[in-house]
Design a protein around this motif. Structure first.
Motif, mmCIF file in Angstrom:
data_model
loop_
_atom_site.group_PDB
_atom_site.id
_atom_site.type_symbol
_atom_site.label_atom_id
_atom_site.label_comp_id
_atom_site.label_asym_id
_atom_site.label_seq_id
_atom_site.Cartn_x
_atom_site.Cartn_y
_atom_site.Cartn_z
ATOM 1 N N CYS A 47 132.031 29.880 -28.985
ATOM 2 C CA CYS A 47 131.836 29.332 -27.642
ATOM 3 C C CYS A 47 132.925 29.924 -26.744
ATOM 4 N N PRO A 48 132.760 29.887 -25.423
ATOM 5 C CA PRO A 48 133.778 30.460 -24.537
ATOM 6 C C PRO A 48 135.181 29.865 -24.760
ATOM 7 N N GLU A 49 135.262 28.579 -25.042
ATOM 8 C CA GLU A 49 136.570 27.945 -25.226
ATOM 9 C C GLU A 49 137.268 28.450 -26.491
ATOM 10 N N CYS A 50 136.534 28.577 -27.608
ATOM 11 C CA CYS A 50 137.135 29.074 -28.855
ATOM 12 C C CYS A 50 137.360 30.579 -28.824
ATOM 13 N N HIS A 51 136.690 31.263 -27.898
ATOM 14 C CA HIS A 51 136.848 32.706 -27.774
ATOM 15 C C HIS A 51 137.956 33.055 -26.785
ATOM 16 N N ARG A 52 137.796 32.602 -25.540
ATOM 17 C CA ARG A 52 138.686 33.030 -24.463
ATOM 18 C C ARG A 52 139.520 31.922 -23.855
ATOM 19 N N GLY A 53 139.399 30.697 -24.357
ATOM 20 C CA GLY A 53 140.128 29.575 -23.778
ATOM 21 C C GLY A 53 141.634 29.796 -23.814
ATOM 22 N N PRO A 54 142.330 29.450 -22.725
ATOM 23 C CA PRO A 54 143.758 29.743 -22.638
ATOM 24 C C PRO A 54 144.612 29.049 -23.704
ATOM 25 N N SER A 55 144.212 27.888 -24.123
ATOM 26 C CA SER A 55 145.003 27.210 -25.161
ATOM 27 C C SER A 55 144.256 27.139 -26.487
ATOM 28 N N MET A 56 142.943 26.971 -26.451
ATOM 29 C CA MET A 56 142.166 26.791 -27.680
ATOM 30 C C MET A 56 141.674 28.095 -28.291
ATOM 31 N N GLY A 57 141.465 29.114 -27.476
ATOM 32 C CA GLY A 57 140.759 30.311 -27.900
ATOM 33 C C GLY A 57 141.555 31.327 -28.686
ATOM 34 N N TRP A 58 140.806 32.209 -29.360
ATOM 35 C CA TRP A 58 141.416 33.287 -30.130
ATOM 36 C C TRP A 58 142.278 34.166 -29.227
ATOM 37 N N HIS A 59 141.799 34.437 -28.017
ATOM 38 C CA HIS A 59 142.539 35.279 -27.073
ATOM 39 C C HIS A 59 143.482 34.443 -26.211
ATOM 40 N N GLY A 60 143.794 33.249 -26.664
ATOM 41 C CA GLY A 60 144.738 32.363 -25.983
ATOM 42 C C GLY A 60 145.722 31.807 -26.999
ATOM 43 N N GLY A 61 145.906 30.493 -26.974
ATOM 44 C CA GLY A 61 146.875 29.851 -27.852
ATOM 45 C C GLY A 61 146.386 29.581 -29.262
ATOM 46 N N ARG A 62 145.077 29.720 -29.504
ATOM 47 C CA ARG A 62 144.460 29.554 -30.829
ATOM 48 C C ARG A 62 144.613 28.144 -31.411
ATOM 49 N N ILE A 63 144.753 27.142 -30.580
ATOM 50 C CA ILE A 63 144.928 25.774 -31.077
ATOM 51 C C ILE A 63 143.714 25.329 -31.882
ATOM 52 N N ALA A 64 142.508 25.581 -31.375
ATOM 53 C CA ALA A 64 141.289 25.167 -32.095
ATOM 54 C C ALA A 64 141.257 25.793 -33.486
ATOM 55 N N TRP A 65 141.697 27.005 -33.584
ATOM 56 C CA TRP A 65 141.702 27.730 -34.851
ATOM 57 C C TRP A 65 142.713 27.119 -35.820
ATOM 58 N N ARG A 66 143.911 26.809 -35.305
ATOM 59 C CA ARG A 66 144.947 26.229 -36.174
ATOM 60 C C ARG A 66 144.569 24.827 -36.634
ATOM 61 N N VAL A 67 143.997 24.022 -35.736
ATOM 62 C CA VAL A 67 143.598 22.655 -36.091
ATOM 63 C C VAL A 67 142.584 22.687 -37.229
ATOM 64 N N ARG A 68 141.661 23.625 -37.180
ATOM 65 C CA ARG A 68 140.623 23.734 -38.213
ATOM 66 C C ARG A 68 141.045 24.610 -39.389
ATOM 67 N N LYS A 69 142.278 25.118 -39.337
ATOM 68 C CA LYS A 69 142.828 25.980 -40.398
ATOM 69 C C LYS A 69 141.883 27.147 -40.699
ATOM 70 N N MET A 70 141.463 27.817 -39.609
ATOM 71 C CA MET A 70 140.522 28.937 -39.733
ATOM 72 C C MET A 70 141.166 30.228 -39.256
ATOM 73 N N ASP A 71 140.692 31.318 -39.841
ATOM 74 C CA ASP A 71 141.031 32.644 -39.343
ATOM 75 C C ASP A 71 139.718 33.378 -39.060
ATOM 76 N N GLU A 72 139.823 34.627 -38.633
ATOM 77 C CA GLU A 72 138.614 35.366 -38.262
ATOM 78 C C GLU A 72 137.661 35.558 -39.435
ATOM 79 N N LEU A 73 138.167 35.808 -40.627
ATOM 80 C CA LEU A 73 137.269 36.019 -41.761
ATOM 81 C C LEU A 73 136.522 34.747 -42.142
ATOM 82 N N GLN A 74 137.174 33.610 -42.043
ATOM 83 C CA GLN A 74 136.481 32.349 -42.331
ATOM 84 C C GLN A 74 135.400 32.082 -41.289
ATOM 85 N N ALA A 75 135.690 32.371 -40.028
ATOM 86 C CA ALA A 75 134.688 32.199 -38.977
ATOM 87 C C ALA A 75 133.543 33.190 -39.147
ATOM 88 N N LEU A 76 133.844 34.413 -39.570
ATOM 89 C CA LEU A 76 132.786 35.390 -39.850
ATOM 90 C C LEU A 76 131.899 34.887 -40.979
#
Length: 86
Positions: A47-76
């Motif tokens: 989604c735009p927030e998990c992709h480009r969001g300033p705090s949640m997104g991969w191209h931002g602070g990656r908070i959503a990713w850290r909370v879910r303990k995910m990396d790019e390979l797990q999301a793939l």
């Protein structure tokens, strides 16, 4: 770098974009995040927030990713499961 997509690559990316977000499960359509630019078959549905969001997104602070303990390979992996098991 050659940015011209084949018809097959274009169809694959369109299918990825129709999926729900592979990180937060927000309903699609999603954006296609490329793990490495030019590699069309390793694109992740985000989604735009998990992709480009300033705090949640991969191209931002990656908070959503850290909370879910995910990396790019797990999301793939989630994206591929959804493509192969609709």
């Amino acid at each position: 770098m050659n940015n011209k997509l084949t018809d097959r690559e274009r169809r694959h990316l369109q299918r990825v974009k129709e999926l729900d977000c592979s990180v937060c499960d927000a309903p699609g359509p999603s954006e296609a995040h490329h793990i490495r630019q030019g590699d069309q078959y390793t694109a992740i549905a985000l989604c735009p927030e998990c992709h480009r969001g300033p705090s949640m997104g991969w191209h931002g602070g990656r908070i959503a990713w850290r909370v879910r303990k995910m990396d790019e390979l797990q999301a793939l992996n989630v994206t591929l499961k959804r493509l192969l098991n609709p």
